[in-house]
Design a protein around this motif. Structure first.
Motif, short mmCIF file in Angstrom:
data_model
loop_
_atom_site.label_atom_id
_atom_site.label_comp_id
_atom_site.label_asym_id
_atom_site.label_seq_id
_atom_site.Cartn_x
_atom_site.Cartn_y
_atom_site.Cartn_z
N LYS A 135 0.83 -1.21 0.00
CA LYS A 135 0.00 0.00 0.00
C LYS A 135 0.86 1.26 0.00
O LYS A 135 0.57 2.24 -0.68
CB LYS A 135 -0.93 0.00 1.20
N THR A 136 1.93 1.21 0.78
CA THR A 136 2.84 2.35 0.83
C THR A 136 3.49 2.58 -0.53
O THR A 136 3.59 3.72 -1.00
CB THR A 136 3.91 2.14 1.91
N ASN A 137 3.92 1.50 -1.18
CA ASN A 137 4.51 1.63 -2.51
C ASN A 137 3.51 2.17 -3.53
O ASN A 137 3.86 2.98 -4.39
CB ASN A 137 5.07 0.29 -2.98
N GLU A 138 2.27 1.74 -3.44
CA GLU A 138 1.23 2.24 -4.33
C GLU A 138 1.02 3.74 -4.12
O GLU A 138 0.87 4.51 -5.07
CB GLU A 138 -0.08 1.48 -4.11
N LYS A 139 1.00 4.13 -2.86
CA LYS A 139 0.84 5.56 -2.55
C LYS A 139 2.02 6.37 -3.08
O LYS A 139 1.84 7.45 -3.65
CB LYS A 139 0.69 5.77 -1.05
N LEU A 140 3.21 5.84 -2.91
CA LEU A 140 4.40 6.53 -3.42
C LEU A 140 4.36 6.63 -4.95
O LEU A 140 4.73 7.66 -5.53
CB LEU A 140 5.67 5.82 -2.97
N ASP A 141 3.92 5.55 -5.58
CA ASP A 141 3.79 5.58 -7.05
C ASP A 141 2.80 6.66 -7.49
O ASP A 141 3.06 7.40 -8.44
CB ASP A 141 3.35 4.22 -7.58
N ARG A 142 1.68 6.76 -6.80
CA ARG A 142 0.69 7.78 -7.13
C ARG A 142 1.25 9.18 -6.91
O ARG A 142 1.02 10.09 -7.71
CB ARG A 142 -0.58 7.60 -6.30
N ASP A 154 1.68 11.97 -9.70
CA ASP A 154 1.10 13.30 -9.52
C ASP A 154 2.16 14.39 -9.66
O ASP A 154 1.90 15.44 -10.25
CB ASP A 154 0.42 13.41 -8.15
N GLN A 155 3.34 14.13 -9.13
CA GLN A 155 4.43 15.11 -9.26
C GLN A 155 4.83 15.28 -10.72
O GLN A 155 5.09 16.39 -11.18
CB GLN A 155 5.64 14.68 -8.43
N ALA A 156 4.89 14.19 -11.45
CA ALA A 156 5.23 14.27 -12.87
C ALA A 156 4.17 15.06 -13.63
O ALA A 156 4.49 15.89 -14.49
CB ALA A 156 5.39 12.87 -13.45
N LEU A 157 2.92 14.81 -13.34
CA LEU A 157 1.83 15.54 -13.98
C LEU A 157 1.89 17.01 -13.61
O LEU A 157 1.71 17.89 -14.47
CB LEU A 157 0.48 14.94 -13.58
N PHE A 158 2.16 17.31 -12.35
CA PHE A 158 2.28 18.69 -11.91
C PHE A 158 3.43 19.39 -12.65
O PHE A 158 3.29 20.52 -13.09
CB PHE A 158 2.52 18.75 -10.40
N LYS A 159 4.55 18.70 -12.77
CA LYS A 159 5.70 19.27 -13.48
C LYS A 159 5.35 19.56 -14.93
O LYS A 159 5.69 20.61 -15.47
CB LYS A 159 6.89 18.30 -13.39
N LYS A 160 4.65 18.62 -15.57
CA LYS A 160 4.25 18.82 -16.97
C LYS A 160 3.30 20.01 -17.08
O LYS A 160 3.47 20.87 -17.96
CB LYS A 160 3.57 17.55 -17.49
#
Length: 89
Positions: free
Chosen positions: A12-19, A23-29
């Motif tokens: 679950k923690t890894n899934e949250k980190l992936d999300r 989200d950070q990549a989308l924000f950067k874009k």
């Protein structure tokens, strides 16, 4: 049983980190697109200001020519006698 709980927690923690990373990549874009738009708007604004100055200068020149023509017409209408082409000779 404890091992299963820990694995689930880590998954679950890894899934949250992936999300979060997605989200950070989308924000950067989105941020890059926004900055591109802002640069374009700033450039367009500069071009507008330059064009505005040019048109104001044209307006001033037009008014000056119009006033000069008006004065010339008044002078010609008030003039009497013969107009000499070279009065200095």
């Amino acid at each position: 049983m404890l091992y299963f709980f820990e694995k689930s927690f880590f998954e679950k923690t890894n899934e949250k980190l992936d999300r979060v990373q997605k989200d950070q990549a989308l924000f950067k874009k989105n941020q890059d697109v926004f900055f591109h738009i802002m640069k374009k708007a700033h450039k367009d604004s500069d071009q507008f200001l330059k064009a505005e100055k040019m048109f104001k200068a044209c307006h001033v020149a037009f008014v000056q020519v119009r006033d000069a023509c008006h004065c010339l017409r008044e002078e010609l209408s008030e003039a009497t006698g013969q107009i000499v082409s070279d009065p200095w000779n």
